[in-house]
Design a protein around this motif. Structure first.
Motif, PDB file in Angstrom:
ATOM      1  N   ALA A 389      36.492  21.091  79.547  1.00 42.07           N
ATOM      2  CA  ALA A 389      36.386  19.987  78.589  1.00 42.07           C
ATOM      3  C   ALA A 389      36.160  20.551  77.189  1.00 42.07           C
ATOM      4  O   ALA A 389      35.516  21.594  77.028  1.00 42.07           O
ATOM      5  CB  ALA A 389      35.224  19.085  78.968  1.00 42.07           C
ATOM      6  N   HIS A 390      36.715  19.874  76.169  1.00 37.39           N
ATOM      7  CA  HIS A 390      36.573  20.340  74.796  1.00 37.39           C
ATOM      8  C   HIS A 390      36.070  19.220  73.880  1.00 37.39           C
ATOM      9  O   HIS A 390      36.743  18.197  73.736  1.00 37.39           O
ATOM     10  CB  HIS A 390      37.912  20.873  74.274  1.00 37.39           C
ATOM     11  CG  HIS A 390      38.476  21.956  75.139  1.00 37.39           C
ATOM     12  ND1 HIS A 390      37.954  23.226  75.169  1.00 37.39           N
ATOM     13  CD2 HIS A 390      39.474  21.938  76.058  1.00 37.39           C
ATOM     14  CE1 HIS A 390      38.618  23.952  76.051  1.00 37.39           C
ATOM     15  NE2 HIS A 390      39.546  23.192  76.607  1.00 37.39           N
ATOM     16  N   PRO A 391      34.908  19.413  73.262  1.00 40.63           N
ATOM     17  CA  PRO A 391      34.400  18.441  72.283  1.00 40.63           C
ATOM     18  C   PRO A 391      35.111  18.665  70.944  1.00 40.63           C
ATOM     19  O   PRO A 391      34.806  19.617  70.227  1.00 40.63           O
ATOM     20  CB  PRO A 391      32.906  18.780  72.191  1.00 40.63           C
ATOM     21  CG  PRO A 391      32.809  20.213  72.582  1.00 40.63           C
ATOM     22  CD  PRO A 391      33.970  20.519  73.496  1.00 40.63           C
ATOM     23  N   CYS A 441      37.620  22.648  68.415  1.00 39.60           N
ATOM     24  CA  CYS A 441      36.700  22.466  69.532  1.00 39.60           C
ATOM     25  C   CYS A 441      35.329  22.942  69.063  1.00 39.60           C
ATOM     26  O   CYS A 441      35.209  23.998  68.455  1.00 39.60           O
ATOM     27  CB  CYS A 441      37.153  23.285  70.737  1.00 39.60           C
ATOM     28  SG  CYS A 441      35.946  23.227  72.087  1.00 39.60           S
ATOM     29  N   HIS A 443      32.820  23.733  70.986  1.00 35.88           N
ATOM     30  CA  HIS A 443      32.266  24.772  71.864  1.00 35.88           C
ATOM     31  C   HIS A 443      32.435  26.068  71.071  1.00 35.88           C
ATOM     32  O   HIS A 443      33.558  26.483  70.762  1.00 35.88           O
ATOM     33  CB  HIS A 443      33.068  24.792  73.174  1.00 35.88           C
ATOM     34  CG  HIS A 443      32.586  25.769  74.200  1.00 35.88           C
ATOM     35  ND1 HIS A 443      32.507  27.124  73.969  1.00 35.88           N
ATOM     36  CD2 HIS A 443      32.175  25.592  75.480  1.00 35.88           C
ATOM     37  CE1 HIS A 443      32.073  27.732  75.062  1.00 35.88           C
ATOM     38  NE2 HIS A 443      31.854  26.811  75.989  1.00 35.88           N
ATOM     39  N   HIS A 446      34.803  28.789  72.407  1.00 31.67           N
ATOM     40  CA  HIS A 446      36.218  28.367  72.396  1.00 31.67           C
ATOM     41  C   HIS A 446      36.762  28.407  70.964  1.00 31.67           C
ATOM     42  O   HIS A 446      37.876  28.872  70.711  1.00 31.67           O
ATOM     43  CB  HIS A 446      36.376  26.945  72.937  1.00 31.67           C
ATOM     44  CG  HIS A 446      35.988  26.786  74.378  1.00 31.67           C
ATOM     45  ND1 HIS A 446      36.051  25.582  75.031  1.00 31.67           N
ATOM     46  CD2 HIS A 446      35.547  27.705  75.295  1.00 31.67           C
ATOM     47  CE1 HIS A 446      35.649  25.741  76.288  1.00 31.67           C
ATOM     48  NE2 HIS A 446      35.343  27.019  76.462  1.00 31.67           N
ATOM     49  N   MET A 451      40.406  28.057  69.330  1.00 28.97           N
ATOM     50  CA  MET A 451      40.693  26.623  69.417  1.00 28.97           C
ATOM     51  C   MET A 451      40.257  25.923  68.126  1.00 28.97           C
ATOM     52  O   MET A 451      39.307  25.145  68.086  1.00 28.97           O
ATOM     53  CB  MET A 451      40.039  25.983  70.641  1.00 28.97           C
ATOM     54  CG  MET A 451      40.635  24.606  70.944  1.00 28.97           C
ATOM     55  SD  MET A 451      40.019  23.834  72.441  1.00 28.97           S
ATOM     56  CE  MET A 451      41.140  24.491  73.669  1.00 28.97           C
TER      57      MET A 451
HETATM   58 CU   LIG Z   1      36.566  23.913  73.903  1.00 21.65          CU
END
Ligand SMILES: [Cu+2]
Length: 461
Positions: A389-391, A441, A443, A446, A451
């Motif tokens: 999952a990516h916020p 993203c 994270h 990431h 990302m």
């Molecule tokens: Cu992510």
């Protein structure tokens, strides 16, 4: 205007300022110094970062309608730069290296000064390297009224995932470890989908559940919790335990109140939750539980002299954070119903053995994802093709969460939305803040592994 009058006007202005403007006076910029500080985690002293204001407190509070004026000083021996997460400043004051401004060298200062139109629970954090993992973050609260509209107490809770390790070492291990888990074995494939970094502790206002913050509350009090997930890599659940609460704002934007005792909070998101305590004395834990793990942190709300039953730092395994609640959220404010002028597909990609993440298959960090023109109404369909999952966070704008898996929803206004694996999330925003804006993203590993990209206005340099 005669001399006497103008002198009196000046005098009154100075006197009135602290009352009119809350903590930060409109007359002088707030001071924010990025510092190193020592906290104790699990009985061990550790050096981390922090952001202190002129009054010695953490972060900044201001009033809506007040200009955002702050002098940021880098008190570290390394470069840094602060991003105002949730505010929509001019692009040149957004605090992202390469896109908005150069990092501050040790000892350097920068004066921020812009019209702020966003109220709510926000935060500030470093956008340089992996500094955010070392707690280079603080609350940024914009109040609409000097006093609460309701008879309620307010409390800000900043959450962090914590590691004693050097975050650079963790990132290097992720990149070199075949997409592994930073050298730690995890409990099977399902867990591997949720967390890719193993942490030593989870902190609520810098404290663990073994040594928690105890917030003194009145009997039968109403409390507004302003909760900020400042974690580098942990989506969380807010667990009110025996209490019932009402979610009243997400990412600083009012939503129609949603009752419950369990609320998801993805990385970088904020939740304002109103809790009404029962009659009489007592102590109530408010827990924060990282998804997929039994670890937890928390605070206690306690009336004077109430006995506190200490909870263990481990409990039940928290489920994966999902979009079930997101689908039911409905913003109080609405975007004007203008037709979409541009639809962009943004695929979230990567995450193989090389731990290289990307957008549309590119790990370009500061390159343009797409270009927009001022006053366009943009729709972005984010399609997550990865196993995690990516916020996703868009700088400089707030957006409406318009659809999940192409099913239209009423939706909240946000600046960060979680996009689970094999899921598409559609957002809409008005292009009304020209410049170059990060879209990434949140994270931290990431993002630093690719990302991230930029949305550019055709009018911007
Ligand atoms: Cu992510």
């Amino acid at each position: 205007m005669n001399k006497k009058l103008s002198r009196r006007a000046v005098f009154q202005g100075i006197l009135a300022a602290p009352f009119a403007a809350g903590l930060a006076s409109v007359q002088t910029p707030a001071e924010l110094k990025v510092v190193s500080r020592i906290i104790e985690v699990n009985g061990r002293a550790v050096k981390i970062f922090g952001i202190v204001n002129g009054g010695g407190g953490n972060g900044l509070s201001l009033m809506l309608g007040e200009r955002f004026r702050a002098r940021v000083k880098n008190g570290l021996d390394v470069e840094t730069l602060l991003h105002w997460h949730g505010l929509n400043p001019p692009s040149a004051q957004d605090g992202v290296p390469m896109l908005s401004q150069a990092p501050l060298k040790p000892g350097e200062s920068f004066d921020y000064d812009f019209v702020n139109t966003r109220s709510g629970t926000h935060w500030m954090h470093s956008h340089v390297g992996l500094q955010e993992q070392q707690l280079l973050a603080a609350p940024l609260i914009v109040r609409e009224t000097a006093e609460p509209l309701f008879d309620e107490q307010e409390h800000v809770v900043m959450l962090h995932d914590f590691t004693f390790r050097d975050p650079q070492e963790i990132l290097a291990e992720l990149k070199g470890g075949g997409g592994g888990h930073a050298g730690h074995a995890m409990g099977g494939m399902e867990m591997a989908m949720v967390n890719d970094v193993r942490f030593d502790a989870y902190l609520a206002n810098d404290r663990t559940l073994a040594d928690p913050e105890v917030v003194s509350v009145g009997k039968a009090a109403q409390i507004r919790l302003r909760i900020i997930n400042g974690s580098a890599a942990s989506n969380l659940w807010i667990d009110l335990g025996a209490l019932q609460g009402e979610l009243i704002a997400v990412d600083g934007n009012a939503v129609f109140p949603l009752k419950g005792s369990l609320f998801p909070l993805a990385i970088a998101q904020r939740a304002d939750i109103r809790v009404k305590l029962p009659e009489g004395n007592g102590a109530w834990p408010i827990l924060f539980r990282p998804e997929g793990l039994s670890a937890r942190t928390g605070i206690y709300l306690a009336t004077h002299g109430a006995e506190i039953d200490r909870l263990a730092s481990e409990g039940d395994v928290a489920p994966e954070v999902n979009l079930v609640q997101e689908m039911t959220l409905r913003s109080v404010a609405v975007l004007p119903p203008e037709p979409v002028t541009r639809t962009e597909i943004l695929t979230l990609t990567g995450g193989g053995a090389d731990y290289l993440w990307g957008l549309n298959g590119k790990s370009s960090m500061h390159d343009t994802i797409f270009t927009v023109r001022e006053n366009e109404r943009i729709e972005v369909i984010m399609q997550n093709q990865t196993g995690m999952a990516h916020p996703m966070h868009l700088h400089g704008h707030y957006f409406k969460v318009a659809a999940i898996n192409n099913v239209a929803i009423e939706g909240a206004l946000r600046d960060t939305v979680l996009v689970p694996p094999s899921t598409s999330v559609t957002i809409r925003f008005a292009a009304e803040n020209p410049g170059n804006w990060a879209f990434h993203c949140h994270h931290l590993y990431h993002m630093n592994a690719g990302m991230m990209g930029a949305i550019r206005y055709s009018s911007a340099a």
